[in-house]
Design a protein around this motif. Structure first.
Motif, short mmCIF file in Angstrom:
data_model
loop_
_atom_site.label_atom_id
_atom_site.label_comp_id
_atom_site.label_asym_id
_atom_site.label_seq_id
_atom_site.Cartn_x
_atom_site.Cartn_y
_atom_site.Cartn_z
N ASP A 25 -103.98 37.31 56.95
CA ASP A 25 -104.60 37.54 58.26
C ASP A 25 -104.57 36.26 59.09
N SER A 26 -104.84 35.11 58.45
CA SER A 26 -104.82 33.84 59.18
C SER A 26 -103.39 33.46 59.59
N TRP A 27 -102.39 34.02 58.91
CA TRP A 27 -100.98 33.76 59.25
C TRP A 27 -100.45 34.72 60.31
N GLY A 28 -101.28 35.66 60.76
CA GLY A 28 -100.84 36.61 61.78
C GLY A 28 -100.38 37.94 61.23
N VAL A 29 -100.69 38.23 59.97
CA VAL A 29 -100.44 39.55 59.38
C VAL A 29 -101.81 40.21 59.29
N PRO A 30 -102.18 41.01 60.30
CA PRO A 30 -103.56 41.48 60.42
C PRO A 30 -104.05 42.28 59.23
N TYR A 31 -105.30 42.02 58.86
CA TYR A 31 -105.96 42.77 57.81
C TYR A 31 -105.96 44.25 58.19
N GLY A 32 -105.59 45.11 57.27
CA GLY A 32 -105.56 46.54 57.53
C GLY A 32 -104.25 47.04 58.11
N SER A 33 -103.34 46.13 58.47
CA SER A 33 -102.04 46.57 58.99
C SER A 33 -101.20 47.11 57.84
N ARG A 34 -100.17 47.85 58.18
CA ARG A 34 -99.29 48.41 57.15
C ARG A 34 -98.67 47.30 56.29
N ALA A 35 -98.21 46.24 56.95
CA ALA A 35 -97.58 45.12 56.22
C ALA A 35 -98.58 44.50 55.25
N SER A 36 -99.81 44.30 55.70
CA SER A 36 -100.84 43.70 54.86
C SER A 36 -101.18 44.60 53.68
N GLU A 37 -101.33 45.88 53.92
CA GLU A 37 -101.69 46.81 52.86
C GLU A 37 -100.57 46.98 51.83
N GLU A 38 -99.32 47.04 52.29
CA GLU A 38 -98.20 47.16 51.35
C GLU A 38 -98.06 45.90 50.50
N ALA A 39 -98.17 44.74 51.14
CA ALA A 39 -98.07 43.49 50.39
C ALA A 39 -99.24 43.36 49.40
N ALA A 40 -100.43 43.82 49.82
CA ALA A 40 -101.59 43.77 48.92
C ALA A 40 -101.39 44.67 47.71
N ALA A 41 -100.77 45.83 47.90
CA ALA A 41 -100.50 46.73 46.78
C ALA A 41 -99.51 46.09 45.81
N VAL A 42 -98.48 45.43 46.35
CA VAL A 42 -97.50 44.73 45.50
C VAL A 42 -98.20 43.62 44.74
N LEU A 43 -98.97 42.81 45.44
CA LEU A 43 -99.69 41.70 44.78
C LEU A 43 -100.63 42.23 43.71
N ALA A 44 -101.34 43.32 43.99
CA ALA A 44 -102.28 43.88 43.02
C ALA A 44 -101.55 44.28 41.73
N GLU A 45 -100.38 44.89 41.86
CA GLU A 45 -99.61 45.29 40.67
C GLU A 45 -99.12 44.08 39.89
N LEU A 46 -98.60 43.08 40.60
CA LEU A 46 -98.11 41.89 39.91
C LEU A 46 -99.24 41.13 39.23
N ALA A 47 -100.39 41.03 39.89
CA ALA A 47 -101.53 40.34 39.29
C ALA A 47 -102.07 41.14 38.10
N ALA A 48 -102.13 42.46 38.23
CA ALA A 48 -102.59 43.29 37.10
C ALA A 48 -101.66 43.13 35.91
N ASN A 49 -100.36 43.09 36.17
CA ASN A 49 -99.40 42.89 35.07
C ASN A 49 -99.59 41.52 34.41
N ALA A 50 -99.87 40.50 35.21
CA ALA A 50 -100.10 39.16 34.66
C ALA A 50 -101.34 39.17 33.76
#
Length: 144
Positions: A25-50
């Protein structure tokens, strides 16, 4: 670039996702935007796998975020277990199976993803993914 270590626990994975959303969000990818939500889902899966598959007792996992080029978020999750590398083309599990869909989701949401081993001096692996973001997103703050 944002780099932070987290405990290899479910709480650490949740905190990584929360802080990534704040950073993006501080980088200009707004919280709640499609890009933010998709990236968050990817990060959540990678972190869960770790946490589930890459955990070594007493060792953390590391999250690195960057904007390597306009329109691309880079997510890197590094753990200390290198012997179980994910397959580059995950096969969807049967409908009866209760797990195994995480990397299928990552493949669907990320532009590209992969895995690379760490050096022999630092055991483990880094799983990375490129996700889309608004082309105008840029680094407004540096936080380490």
């Amino acid at each position: 670039m944002f780099v932070q270590r987290f405990s290899a626990t479910p709480r650490g994975a949740r905190l990584a996702r929360f802080l990534a959303l704040h950073e993006w969000d501080s980088w200009g990818v707004p919280y709640g935007s499609r890009a933010s939500e998709e990236a968050a889902a990817v990060l959540a899966e990678l972190a869960a796998n770790a946490v589930v598959h890459g955990r070594v007792p007493g060792r953390d996992f590391e999250l690195a975020l960057d904007l390597p080029q306009p329109g691309t978020l880079l997510i890197e999750v590094t753990d200390t277990r290198g012997e179980a590398l994910p397959t580059p083309t995950p096969v969807p599990p049967s409908p009866e199976e209760e797990s195994g869909r995480g990397l299928v989701l990552v493949s669907a949401l990320a532009k590209d993803w992969g895995v690379r081993p760490r050096t022999p001096a630092a055991p483990g692996k880094t799983v990375w993914a490129h996700c889309g973001c608004p082309p105008g997103a840029g680094r407004m703050f540096f936080w380490r």
